[in-house]
Design an enzyme around this catalytic site. Structure first.
Site, PDB file in Angstrom:
ATOM      1  N   GLU A  16      -1.130  -4.731  -2.373  1.00 31.67           N
ATOM      2  CA  GLU A  16      -2.153  -6.018  -2.946  1.00 31.67           C
ATOM      3  C   GLU A  16      -3.590  -5.628  -2.963  1.00 31.67           C
ATOM      4  O   GLU A  16      -4.276  -5.962  -3.799  1.00 31.67           O
ATOM      5  CB  GLU A  16      -1.705  -7.025  -1.941  1.00 31.67           C
ATOM      6  CG  GLU A  16      -0.192  -7.683  -2.037  1.00 31.67           C
ATOM      7  CD  GLU A  16      -0.057  -8.396  -3.401  1.00 31.67           C
ATOM      8  OE1 GLU A  16      -0.934  -8.682  -4.238  1.00 31.67           O
ATOM      9  OE2 GLU A  16       1.252  -8.712  -3.758  1.00 31.67           O
ATOM     10  N   ASP A  58       9.624  -3.283 -10.421  1.00 33.24           N
ATOM     11  CA  ASP A  58       8.767  -3.582 -11.520  1.00 33.24           C
ATOM     12  C   ASP A  58       7.580  -2.659 -11.908  1.00 33.24           C
ATOM     13  O   ASP A  58       7.869  -1.885 -12.919  1.00 33.24           O
ATOM     14  CB  ASP A  58       8.202  -5.313 -11.583  1.00 33.24           C
ATOM     15  CG  ASP A  58       7.623  -5.760 -10.355  1.00 33.24           C
ATOM     16  OD1 ASP A  58       7.245  -4.822  -9.357  1.00 33.24           O
ATOM     17  OD2 ASP A  58       7.162  -6.865 -10.275  1.00 33.24           O
TER      18      ASP A  58
HETATM   19  C1  DMJ Z   1       0.676  -9.967  -9.417  1.00 31.03           C
HETATM   20  O1  DMJ Z   1      -0.063  -9.943  -8.449  1.00 31.03           O
HETATM   21  C2  DMJ Z   1       1.179  -8.767 -10.246  1.00 31.03           C
HETATM   22  O2  DMJ Z   1       1.238  -8.804 -11.485  1.00 31.03           O
HETATM   23  C3  DMJ Z   1       2.172  -7.999  -9.566  1.00 31.03           C
HETATM   24  O3  DMJ Z   1       2.401  -6.849 -10.108  1.00 31.03           O
HETATM   25  C4  DMJ Z   1       3.247  -9.047  -9.559  1.00 31.03           C
HETATM   26  N1  DMJ Z   1       3.192 -10.250  -8.966  1.00 31.03           N
HETATM   27  C5  DMJ Z   1       1.778 -10.999  -9.397  1.00 31.03           C
HETATM   28  C6  DMJ Z   1       1.906 -11.790 -10.599  1.00 31.03           C
HETATM   29  O4  DMJ Z   1       3.139 -12.538 -10.584  1.00 31.03           O
END
Ligand code: DMJ
Length: 544
Positions: free
Chosen positions: A160, A306
């Site tokens: 993050e 993802d």
């Molecule tokens: C964001 O912080 C980023 O896109 C991350 O890769 C996945 N989750 C959140 C938004 O949904």
């Protein structure tokens, strides 16, 4: 061998990480940020000249435009006004906290950022700049200059901090050329390096950001610079989407500092991943940073997996298509996903299922909806047959994600939707009905629009703008909702920072001309912070 930043000084020469006066030496046991103190200057003007499309954000004059342009300028204006509203309320009630709580009109700090504050400021900076909200951008910049404190002590998520803080600061530096953003990004980048001190070089997910050069409280704790795996992750493992989502930012940290250590650290994971055997070519989500082996066989293109896939294809694009290793990893991974996870529902909707040790879970998370955009982006350079197949797949997945919105009462999509027990693109569990202002679906609309110019993507984006206005706008900002299947949803009292970084930015860009942050020049990190493609043909510098 990976395409990486140039080694700009002779081996062993002392280089300086820009912007850090009196940079501390790392504590014993911490990863050395290399003793590199010879002068290094990143040539910002040269970088600007290397862009294929000069930076411009100015909207076309409404008077000179036809109806179509008038319509897109109007929606650009709507999304920039939503941004202004989100920012103004954050500034009024929560400036310096991480997020705004728009119902109770106060701030939220949370525990993801290890004592760092102002996540919304950093996430909002480049969006404010791109939307030409000049006064608001200056307010955010002033906060960074005067109040953004990196001398904090606490446990942060490496992922993050990297995607939001480092990504946001780097993007704003590249857009504006203002040194403060670069120096903060580099300083923060150094604080993350100890997380990579593991037998494999795969970082752990949590790092203590306390200073490693002082014994004085409150910035030092015996844990300063130490790292851990998440308590909830199986058996001390690291998470694919976390250690696989560092490459873009870390290559730029090396690019701007002249210090290859960042690129080297981020590249170690590809070495390990190329060595380990992959079940049916798939990448499970949990890996041991000690042994380099998988810990559990759960595969997902949504949460936990993802952005690993996203960073493979974007690493290749950001290297100006020179990082062939990343491209091959992406191609192979997508082939395995197509073969084992892509399914079609009885009603004809294409989706990507999750995989648990060989058994399919017929569910897609909202997070997985970014994949439409990613697959379209990656299709570009493939041969004709493959290109068409991937563009079709990207369009079908984006259509399915749109269906998950269209089938709800609010016209916003649930956190997860399923294709089992007669269900099609709808949440079947109460716990999956919420929407927290996530961007992934509009992100895919933006890419598909840019790559196909099919007007339906703009139409779908406009539906999202209307739904957000109707169901998520509250008196003091925008809030997530707890149930997308009711027209009178309750609010979760949280304006996520990614709403300003991503959702509103992608909506805005969906209605801009293609040369506003052209995909020829920029790749968006996973938090939608634009980082430039390296057109200057730097030599590969990271050796395995
Ligand atoms: C964001 O912080 C980023 O896109 C991350 O890769 C996945 N989750 C959140 C938004 O949904």
């Amino acid at each position: 061998r990976m395409a990486g930043p140039p080694a700009r000084t002779a081996p062993g020469a002392r280089q300086q990480v820009q912007g850090g006066e009196g940079r501390p030496e790392p504590a014993t046991g911490a990863t050395p940020a290399r003793d590199t103190r010879a002068p290094f200057r990143f040539d910002y003007e040269r970088f600007r000249r290397s862009l294929r499309h000069p930076l411009r954000f100015r909207k076309r004059s409404v008077l000179l435009s036809g109806f179509i342009q008038f319509y897109s300028i109007f929606i650009q204006f709507c999304s920039s006004q939503m941004m202004k509203f989100a920012w103004d309320n954050y500034k009024q009630y929560a400036l310096g906290k991480n997020e705004l709580r728009p119902l109770t009109k106060n701030g939220h700090i949370g525990n993801m950022f290890g004592g760092l504050r102002g996540a919304t400021v950093i996430d909002a900076l480049d969006t404010l700049y791109i939307m030409e909200l000049e006064e608001e951008f200056q307010e955010a910049k002033k906060w960074v200059e005067k109040s953004f404190d990196l001398n904090v002590n606490g446990e942060a998520s490496l992922f993050e901090v990297n995607i939001r803080y480092i990504g946001g600061l780097l993007a704003t530096y590249y857009l504006t050329g203002e040194e403060v953003f670069k120096s903060k990004a580099l300083e923060l980048g150094e604080k993350l390096l100890p997380a990579f001190n593991t037998p494999t070089g795969i970082p752990r997910g949590v790092i203590n950001l306390g200073r490693q050069d002082t014994l004085k409280a409150p910035f030092f704790s015996p844990c300063s610079g130490m790292s851990w795996s998440w308590g909830w992750a199986s058996a001390g493992s690291s998470i694919l989407a976390e250690f696989g989502t560092l490459h873009l930012e870390f290559l730029h940290l090396s690019e701007l500092s002249g210090n290859p250590v960042f690129a080297e650290k981020a590249s170690a994971s590809h070495l390990v991943l190329n060595r380990v055997e992959k079940p049916q070519g798939l990448y499970p989500n949990f890996l041991s940073p000690v042994t380099g082996n998988w810990v559990q066989h759960h595969v997902s293109i949504g949460g936990l997996g993802d952005s690993f896939y996203e960073y493979l294809i974007k690493s290749w694009l950001m290297s100006d298509k020179k990082d062939l290793e990343a491209k091959k990893m992406y191609d192979d991974a997508l082939e395995a996903i197509e073969k084992h996870l892509v399914k079609k529902s009885a009603g004809g909707l294409t989706y990507i299922a999750e995989w648990r040790g060989g058994i399919l879970d017929h569910k897609m998370g909202h997070l997985a909806c970014f994949s439409g955009g990613m697959i379209a982006l990656g299709a570009e350079d493939a041969g004709e047959e493959r290109r068409q197949r991937h563009m079709d797949l990207a369009a079908e997945i984006t259509n399915t994600c749109h269906e998950s919105y269209a089938r709800s009462d609010t016209k916003l999509g649930p956190e997860a939707f399923r294709f089992d027990a007669g269900s099609e693109a709808m949440a079947t569990r109460l716990s999956e009905r919420y929407y927290i202002l996530r961007p992934e679906v509009v992100e895919s609309y933006m890419y598909l629009w840019r790559l196909t110019h099919d007007p339906k993507y703009r139409q779908w984006g406009w539906e999202v703008v209307k739904a957000l206005e109707k169901h998520c706008r509250v008196e003091a900002g925008f809030s997530g909702i707890r149930d997308v299947y009711t027209t009178t949803p309750t609010h979760d009292n949280m304006q996520q920072s990614f709403f300003l970084a991503e959702t509103l930015k992608y909506l805005y860009l969906l209605f801009c001309e293609d040369d506003v942050l052209s995909l020829d020049d920029w790749v968006f990190n996973t938090e939608a912070h634009p980082l430039p493609v390296n057109h200057t043909n730097f030599k590969a510098a990271v050796q395995h």
